[in-house]
Scaffold this motif. Structure first.
Motif, PDB file in Angstrom:
ATOM      1  N   ILE A  85      35.120  36.757  42.125  1.00  0.00           N
ATOM      2  CA  ILE A  85      34.868  37.198  42.858  1.00  0.00           C
ATOM      3  C   ILE A  85      35.634  38.423  41.878  1.00  0.00           C
ATOM      4  O   ILE A  85      35.853  38.972  40.856  1.00  0.00           O
ATOM      5  N   ARG A  86      35.065  39.474  42.279  1.00  0.00           N
ATOM      6  CA  ARG A  86      34.752  41.105  41.892  1.00  0.00           C
ATOM      7  C   ARG A  86      35.681  41.666  42.411  1.00  0.00           C
ATOM      8  O   ARG A  86      35.986  41.879  43.464  1.00  0.00           O
ATOM      9  N   ILE A  87      36.455  42.427  41.102  1.00  0.00           N
ATOM     10  CA  ILE A  87      37.811  43.417  41.926  1.00  0.00           C
ATOM     11  C   ILE A  87      37.212  44.998  41.649  1.00  0.00           C
ATOM     12  O   ILE A  87      38.254  46.180  42.110  1.00  0.00           O
ATOM     13  N   THR A  88      36.537  44.452  40.464  1.00  0.00           N
ATOM     14  CA  THR A  88      35.750  46.069  40.274  1.00  0.00           C
ATOM     15  C   THR A  88      33.766  45.947  40.485  1.00  0.00           C
ATOM     16  O   THR A  88      33.615  44.985  39.795  1.00  0.00           O
ATOM     17  N   ASP A  89      33.426  47.128  40.431  1.00  0.00           N
ATOM     18  CA  ASP A  89      32.253  46.595  39.968  1.00  0.00           C
ATOM     19  C   ASP A  89      31.832  46.277  38.790  1.00  0.00           C
ATOM     20  O   ASP A  89      31.082  45.854  37.682  1.00  0.00           O
ATOM     21  N   VAL A  91      34.500  44.403  37.289  1.00  0.00           N
ATOM     22  CA  VAL A  91      35.174  43.258  36.682  1.00  0.00           C
ATOM     23  C   VAL A  91      35.036  42.060  37.157  1.00  0.00           C
ATOM     24  O   VAL A  91      35.064  42.270  38.683  1.00  0.00           O
ATOM     25  N   VAL A  92      35.131  41.068  36.430  1.00  0.00           N
ATOM     26  CA  VAL A  92      34.485  39.821  37.652  1.00  0.00           C
ATOM     27  C   VAL A  92      35.949  39.282  37.291  1.00  0.00           C
ATOM     28  O   VAL A  92      36.948  38.904  36.202  1.00  0.00           O
ATOM     29  N   LEU A  93      36.379  37.894  38.341  1.00  0.00           N
ATOM     30  CA  LEU A  93      37.649  36.950  37.995  1.00  0.00           C
ATOM     31  C   LEU A  93      36.903  35.741  38.247  1.00  0.00           C
ATOM     32  O   LEU A  93      36.396  35.516  39.551  1.00  0.00           O
ATOM     33  N   LEU A 189      46.146  37.384  44.573  1.00  0.00           N
ATOM     34  CA  LEU A 189      45.215  38.129  43.423  1.00  0.00           C
ATOM     35  C   LEU A 189      45.220  39.489  42.805  1.00  0.00           C
ATOM     36  O   LEU A 189      44.934  39.721  41.771  1.00  0.00           O
ATOM     37  N   MET A 190      45.460  40.027  43.518  1.00  0.00           N
ATOM     38  CA  MET A 190      45.292  41.805  42.918  1.00  0.00           C
ATOM     39  C   MET A 190      46.855  42.334  43.089  1.00  0.00           C
ATOM     40  O   MET A 190      46.944  42.828  41.633  1.00  0.00           O
TER      41      MET A 190
END
Length: 206
Positions: A85-89, A91-93, A189-190
């Motif tokens: 999942i991307r948390i921003t364009d 950063v990816v988890l 996750l956040m």
């Protein structure tokens, strides 16, 4: 849980390729006992088709495996679940769900390797299975938050009562969640990412 614009995660994508804007990636592990919802969480929040290693539960596991909830659960993870999942364009988890059956826990050390943080899912019907899970994370020095998965037939307790029952230090976040819902899994996750950021600011995470 309150959120703001900085907590917004882009919606699911139909393609598996990383966006060209990606600058950083982090490994996150989802841990807990058998049947607490790890596979469900990875599947609900992943923007790509999740990889699962579920196998059908058979008579061979009787007396060996945890059979809690076996009347409704017919498969169990034997290696790991994987999602992204991307948390921003930028950063990816990468999400790694661990197997819950105790005989597969030897795989955990490999899955913990290189993990930035973890989510510990707990079931209020079986809090006792969470102690060894959290102990292993503490031994490895992996920061974690606790997600209390709200099963329909599970008892509900105030979070501070659960914190006391789990012997959690005050600084470790504990939140309720319904891992069947993408937004709820995302919020957990956040919470973890905010916790990791706070550890960075205090110098506790290097």
């Amino acid at each position: 849980m309150d959120s703001n614009a900085s907590d917004t995660i882009p919606g699911p994508r139909t393609e598996d390729r990383l966006p060209h804007t990606t600058e950083a990636a982090a490994k996150i592990v989802i841990v807990g006992g058998f049947g607490v919802g790890k596979t469900t969480m990875v599947g609900s929040v992943s923007e790509i088709r999740p990889l699962t290693t579920e196998e059908t539960m058979t008579q061979a596991g009787v007396g060996v495996d945890d059979d809690f909830g076996s009347a409704s659960k017919t498969a169990t993870t034997v290696a790991m679940d994987f999602g992204r999942i991307r948390i921003t364009d930028q950063v990816v988890l990468y999400l790694f769900g661990t197997p819950g059956q105790e005989r597969f826990w030897f795989l955990w050390n490999g899955l913990f390797e290189g993990a930035l943080g973890a989510v510990v899912l707990v079931d209020t019907r079986r809090l006792e299975v969470s102690f060894e899970v959290m102990g292993r994370l503490e031994e490895r020095g992996v920061p974690f938050v606790v997600g209390v998965n709200t099963f329909p037939d599970g008892p509900r307790y105030p979070l501070e009562d659960l914190r006391a029952a789990l012997d959690l230090p005050p600084e470790i976040p504990i939140v309720e969640c319904d891992v069947r819902r993408r937004a709820s899994s995302r919020d957990v996750l956040m919470t973890l990412m905010r916790f990791l950021h706070s550890l960075t600011l205090t110098g506790s995470l290097t």
